[in-house]
Design an enzyme around this catalytic site. Structure first.
Site, PDB file in Angstrom:
ATOM      1  N   GLU A 299     -15.897  41.095 -42.222  1.00 54.33           N
ATOM      2  CA  GLU A 299     -14.487  40.767 -42.048  1.00 54.33           C
ATOM      3  C   GLU A 299     -13.647  42.030 -41.892  1.00 54.33           C
ATOM      4  O   GLU A 299     -12.677  42.057 -41.120  1.00 54.33           O
ATOM      5  CB  GLU A 299     -13.979  39.951 -43.240  1.00 54.33           C
TER       6      GLU A 299
ATOM      7  N   ASP B 220      -2.109  54.210 -37.308  1.00 53.85           N
ATOM      8  CA  ASP B 220      -1.166  53.400 -38.077  1.00 53.85           C
ATOM      9  C   ASP B 220      -0.175  54.278 -38.844  1.00 53.85           C
ATOM     10  O   ASP B 220       1.001  53.913 -38.994  1.00 53.85           O
ATOM     11  CB  ASP B 220      -1.920  52.479 -39.036  1.00 53.85           C
TER      12      ASP B 220
ATOM     13  N   GLU C  98      -8.279  52.789 -44.346  1.00 53.09           N
ATOM     14  CA  GLU C  98      -9.136  51.649 -44.024  1.00 53.09           C
ATOM     15  C   GLU C  98     -10.241  51.609 -45.074  1.00 53.09           C
ATOM     16  O   GLU C  98     -10.613  52.650 -45.647  1.00 53.09           O
ATOM     17  CB  GLU C  98      -9.731  51.767 -42.621  1.00 53.09           C
TER      18      GLU C  98
ATOM     19  N   HIS D 135      -6.895  48.189 -36.094  1.00 52.52           N
ATOM     20  CA  HIS D 135      -6.292  49.069 -37.085  1.00 52.52           C
ATOM     21  C   HIS D 135      -7.053  50.392 -37.097  1.00 52.52           C
ATOM     22  O   HIS D 135      -8.276  50.437 -36.993  1.00 52.52           O
ATOM     23  CB  HIS D 135      -6.367  48.443 -38.484  1.00 52.52           C
TER      24      HIS D 135
ATOM     25  N   HIS E 228     -10.782  46.656 -38.418  1.00 55.26           N
ATOM     26  CA  HIS E 228     -10.634  48.066 -38.036  1.00 55.26           C
ATOM     27  C   HIS E 228     -11.696  48.580 -37.069  1.00 55.26           C
ATOM     28  O   HIS E 228     -11.534  49.660 -36.483  1.00 55.26           O
ATOM     29  CB  HIS E 228     -10.577  48.973 -39.265  1.00 55.26           C
TER      30      HIS E 228
ATOM     31  N   ASP F 263      -2.032  55.975 -44.370  1.00 55.66           N
ATOM     32  CA  ASP F 263      -2.697  54.683 -44.233  1.00 55.66           C
ATOM     33  C   ASP F 263      -4.182  54.878 -44.496  1.00 55.66           C
ATOM     34  O   ASP F 263      -4.725  55.978 -44.322  1.00 55.66           O
ATOM     35  CB  ASP F 263      -2.479  54.098 -42.840  1.00 55.66           C
TER      36      ASP F 263
END
Length: 253
Positions: free
Chosen positions: A52, A163, A9, A158, A57, A7
């Site tokens: 945003e 994750d 970010e 997140h 995260h 995963d």
């Protein structure tokens, strides 16, 4: 078979608009079992993280200031994923960012480009897999956790490594991973026994001396419901293959 559940970010949603990776988290599976090997890295994107994205995260620009740029961690990351099958939820998003980072890196270094990650790794998209198995239903990671009873209580914001760990549990459950979990539990019990100085010994008992308990109607119904859940999730069930569903259970009634 080596798989990397991965995963990321990012600073925003589109690498074509200059957005960058800021975190990579990955865990290793070999033959569908977690090995304990992980990769986790925060990255200085050398640009601002959108508000945003921070709301999703929680990774701020201030936190990333002293983190290494992608160029400094790219080789170690590549060594970790190379040749494996990447298991990613909504793979197009993460792979798009990874490809973008390596493309920028090779342009900066003046090196020949490695090519898309898909040319060096397999790609398994768990979002697509979930949509095929659960059409018309919500298939976010949180929704899948609820469907497969995976504890995601730690997941407030997140985070790439968390994750990835949760996705590994979901992937194994969604593809019939109960075998690996059972083996892990049995090995754990065996290790505990050895550590405590206990030994395993066979018992000599007369034939027919062990009590056999047959399931009642409620237990049988619960068992059959569980098998159906496995069929829906994995597409097959080993009890069917072994011919055990309509064998001893039917004989008990």
């Amino acid at each position: 078979m080596r798989q990397i559940v991965l995963d990321t970010e990012t600073t925003g949603i589109d690498p074509r608009e200059g957005h960058r990776l800021i975190e990579i988290g990955a865990v290793e599976l070999v033959n569908r079992r977690l090995t304990g090997q992980t990769y986790h890295q925060y990255i200085n994107p050398q640009r601002e993280v959108e508000a945003e994205a921070i709301a999703v995260h929680g990774i701020t620009n201030e936190f990333l200031q002293d983190k290494p740029p992608f160029a400094d961690v790219a080789d170690a990351f590549w060594d970790f994923i190379r040749g494996a099958e990447l298991v990613i939820h909504n793979a197009a998003f993460d792979v798009g960012f990874i490809d973008h980072e390596f493309k920028r890196l090779h342009a900066t270094r003046g090196e020949p480009r490695l090519g898309p990650v898909a040319e060096h790794c397999g790609i398994l998209d768990t979002l697509q897999l979930a949509r095929e198995r659960h059409p018309g239903q919500r298939n976010s990671l949180d929704a899948l956790c609820k469907r497969y009873e995976i504890d995601n209580g730690r997941r407030v914001l997140h985070g790439a490594l968390l994750d990835a760990e949760i996705l590994a549990d979901v992937y194994l459950a969604m593809t019939g991973g109960q075998t690996a979990l059972i083996l892990d539990a049995e090995e754990s019990r065996g290790s505990e026994a050895m550590a405590s100085g206990l030994s395993i010994r066979r018992m000599s008992l007369p034939a027919g001396s062990l009590r056999v308990l047959q399931p009642d109607d409620a237990e049988r119904a619960a068992h059959l419901a569980k098998l159906e859940q496995i069929r829906q999730a994995a597409g097959t069930c080993q009890w069917d293959v072994l011919g055990m569903v309509e064998g001893p259970l039917e004989e008990a009634h």
